[in-house]
Design a protein around this motif. Structure first.
Motif, PDB file in Angstrom:
ATOM      1  N   UNK A  84       0.836  -1.198   0.000  1.00 41.18           N
ATOM      2  CA  UNK A  84       0.000   0.000   0.000  1.00 41.18           C
ATOM      3  C   UNK A  84       0.876   1.256   0.000  1.00 41.18           C
ATOM      4  N   UNK A  85       2.048   1.167   0.630  1.00 42.68           N
ATOM      5  CA  UNK A  85       2.935   2.327   0.693  1.00 42.68           C
ATOM      6  C   UNK A  85       3.370   2.765  -0.711  1.00 42.68           C
ATOM      7  N   UNK A  86       3.694   1.789  -1.572  1.00 44.99           N
ATOM      8  CA  UNK A  86       4.082   2.134  -2.949  1.00 44.99           C
ATOM      9  C   UNK A  86       2.936   2.845  -3.668  1.00 44.99           C
ATOM     10  N   UNK A  87       1.732   2.364  -3.469  1.00 35.94           N
ATOM     11  CA  UNK A  87       0.564   2.971  -4.099  1.00 35.94           C
ATOM     12  C   UNK A  87       0.376   4.405  -3.624  1.00 35.94           C
ATOM     13  N   UNK A  88       0.445   4.617  -2.334  1.00 37.64           N
ATOM     14  CA  UNK A  88       0.280   5.965  -1.781  1.00 37.64           C
ATOM     15  C   UNK A  88       1.391   6.886  -2.278  1.00 37.64           C
ATOM     16  N   UNK A  89       2.626   6.382  -2.311  1.00 40.03           N
ATOM     17  CA  UNK A  89       3.739   7.197  -2.815  1.00 40.03           C
ATOM     18  C   UNK A  89       3.539   7.543  -4.296  1.00 40.03           C
ATOM     19  N   UNK A  90       3.036   6.583  -5.069  1.00 36.17           N
ATOM     20  CA  UNK A  90       2.784   6.834  -6.489  1.00 36.17           C
ATOM     21  C   UNK A  90       1.741   7.916  -6.706  1.00 36.17           C
ATOM     22  N   UNK A  91       0.644   7.835  -5.959  1.00 33.21           N
ATOM     23  CA  UNK A  91      -0.415   8.845  -6.079  1.00 33.21           C
ATOM     24  C   UNK A  91       0.112  10.208  -5.616  1.00 33.21           C
ATOM     25  N   UNK A  92       0.862  10.226  -4.522  1.00 28.15           N
ATOM     26  CA  UNK A  92       1.416  11.488  -4.010  1.00 28.15           C
ATOM     27  C   UNK A  92       2.398  12.102  -5.002  1.00 28.15           C
ATOM     28  N   UNK A  93       3.225  11.277  -5.623  1.00 29.70           N
ATOM     29  CA  UNK A  93       4.185  11.796  -6.609  1.00 29.70           C
ATOM     30  C   UNK A  93       3.452  12.327  -7.842  1.00 29.70           C
ATOM     31  N   UNK A  94       2.382  11.666  -8.259  1.00 30.43           N
ATOM     32  CA  UNK A  94       1.548  12.142  -9.373  1.00 30.43           C
ATOM     33  C   UNK A  94       1.034  13.548  -9.073  1.00 30.43           C
ATOM     34  N   UNK A  95       0.473  13.716  -7.869  1.00 27.27           N
ATOM     35  CA  UNK A  95      -0.024  15.024  -7.439  1.00 27.27           C
ATOM     36  C   UNK A  95       1.099  16.057  -7.470  1.00 27.27           C
ATOM     37  N   UNK A  96       2.222  15.716  -6.847  1.00 27.97           N
ATOM     38  CA  UNK A  96       3.333  16.666  -6.728  1.00 27.97           C
ATOM     39  C   UNK A  96       3.859  17.082  -8.098  1.00 27.97           C
ATOM     40  N   UNK A  97       4.038  16.122  -8.989  1.00 27.59           N
ATOM     41  CA  UNK A  97       4.575  16.439 -10.315  1.00 27.59           C
ATOM     42  C   UNK A  97       3.637  17.347 -11.096  1.00 27.59           C
ATOM     43  N   UNK A  98       2.343  17.078 -10.997  1.00 30.42           N
ATOM     44  CA  UNK A  98       1.383  17.893 -11.737  1.00 30.42           C
ATOM     45  C   UNK A  98       1.173  19.277 -11.125  1.00 30.42           C
ATOM     46  N   UNK A  99       1.216  19.364  -9.813  1.00 31.67           N
ATOM     47  CA  UNK A  99       0.944  20.645  -9.160  1.00 31.67           C
ATOM     48  C   UNK A  99       2.197  21.499  -8.971  1.00 31.67           C
ATOM     49  N   UNK A 100       3.361  20.944  -9.244  1.00 32.80           N
ATOM     50  CA  UNK A 100       4.630  21.645  -9.035  1.00 32.80           C
ATOM     51  C   UNK A 100       4.667  23.004  -9.731  1.00 32.80           C
ATOM     52  N   UNK A 101       4.268  23.033 -10.985  1.00 34.72           N
ATOM     53  CA  UNK A 101       4.294  24.271 -11.777  1.00 34.72           C
ATOM     54  C   UNK A 101       3.401  25.354 -11.170  1.00 34.72           C
ATOM     55  N   UNK A 102       2.260  24.957 -10.630  1.00 32.11           N
ATOM     56  CA  UNK A 102       1.310  25.928 -10.088  1.00 32.11           C
ATOM     57  C   UNK A 102       1.653  26.350  -8.659  1.00 32.11           C
ATOM     58  N   UNK A 103       2.170  25.399  -7.865  1.00 36.45           N
ATOM     59  CA  UNK A 103       2.434  25.699  -6.458  1.00 36.45           C
ATOM     60  C   UNK A 103       3.825  26.288  -6.217  1.00 36.45           C
ATOM     61  N   UNK A 104       4.759  26.004  -7.123  1.00 41.05           N
ATOM     62  CA  UNK A 104       6.116  26.542  -6.986  1.00 41.05           C
ATOM     63  C   UNK A 104       6.589  27.070  -8.344  1.00 41.05           C
ATOM     64  N   UNK A 105       5.921  28.107  -8.868  1.00 41.02           N
ATOM     65  CA  UNK A 105       6.235  28.567 -10.226  1.00 41.02           C
ATOM     66  C   UNK A 105       7.676  29.074 -10.372  1.00 41.02           C
ATOM     67  N   UNK A 106       8.219  29.705  -9.320  1.00 40.12           N
ATOM     68  CA  UNK A 106       9.588  30.214  -9.422  1.00 40.12           C
ATOM     69  C   UNK A 106      10.584  29.062  -9.532  1.00 40.12           C
TER      70      UNK A 106
END
Length: 181
Positions: free
Chosen positions: A1-23
């Motif tokens: 389950x940990x791999x699954x949670x990490x995968x979903x979290x990384x998906x979120x982080x990669x997609x939101x990176x541009x919007x949440x940390x534009x600089x």
């Protein structure tokens, strides 16, 4: 389950990176595209292995009705993730057709998969799609829809979506996840 949670979290982080940390993203320049693409690839791999290995409580299963609804939602999801909505005449004013299609994909899969790993995977990705739409709307409030296309384009992409639904269904069945029965 940990791999699954990490995968979903990384998906979120990669997609939101541009919007949440534009600089930070801007400092990376073109290399940033490769880093984000690699993060997304790793997230998908983590989600695949995590989902296949995860165990959890089972709450409900497939029924003929949920399978039918799932398939109709998947057909709509495939259409919305195609270029059809932006190039056609029916949904060209829709701001987030691809994210809407992704959300429909997640909902469709939750209808037929009532276990904890599915809630984490499909629920987590469905919530991501909603958050992504909201984040885009807040960071870019001004939006102009593309020009209205031809209904013919809608029909072409709808037809392609039907074909793709059967191809994906065949692959799912081959992998042991029957889609049409």
């Amino acid at each position: 389950m940990l791999l699954l949670i990490l995968g979903v979290a990384l998906w979120w982080a990669a997609h939101l990176f541009k919007r949440l940390a534009p600089e930070a993203r801007a400092k990376m320049g073109d290399k940033g595209k490769g880093v984000v693409a690699l993060a997304l690839l790793v997230s998908v791999i983590l989600m695949i292995f995590g989902y296949r290995m995860a165990d959890g409580a089972f709450f409900y299963g497939r029924t003929p009705a949920t399978v039918g609804i799932n398939n109709l939602l998947m057909l709509a999801a495939l259409y919305f993730t195609s270029p059809g909505p932006k190039k056609g005449a029916l949904f060209y004013k829709m701001r987030h057709p691809m994210l809407t299609g992704f959300l429909l994909w997640a909902i469709a899969h939750l209808l037929v998969n009532g276990d904890t790993p599915s809630f984490v995977l499909f629920g987590g990705l469905g919530i991501w799609a909603l958050v992504e739409m909201s984040t885009i709307n807040r960071s870019e409030p001004q939006w102009t829809p593309p020009p209205k296309g031809e209904i013919k384009k809608d029909l072409v992409f709808a037809g392609a979506s039907v074909v793709l639904l059967f191809v994906i269904g065949a692959i799912h069945t081959w992998l042991g996840y029957p889609t049409f029965g």
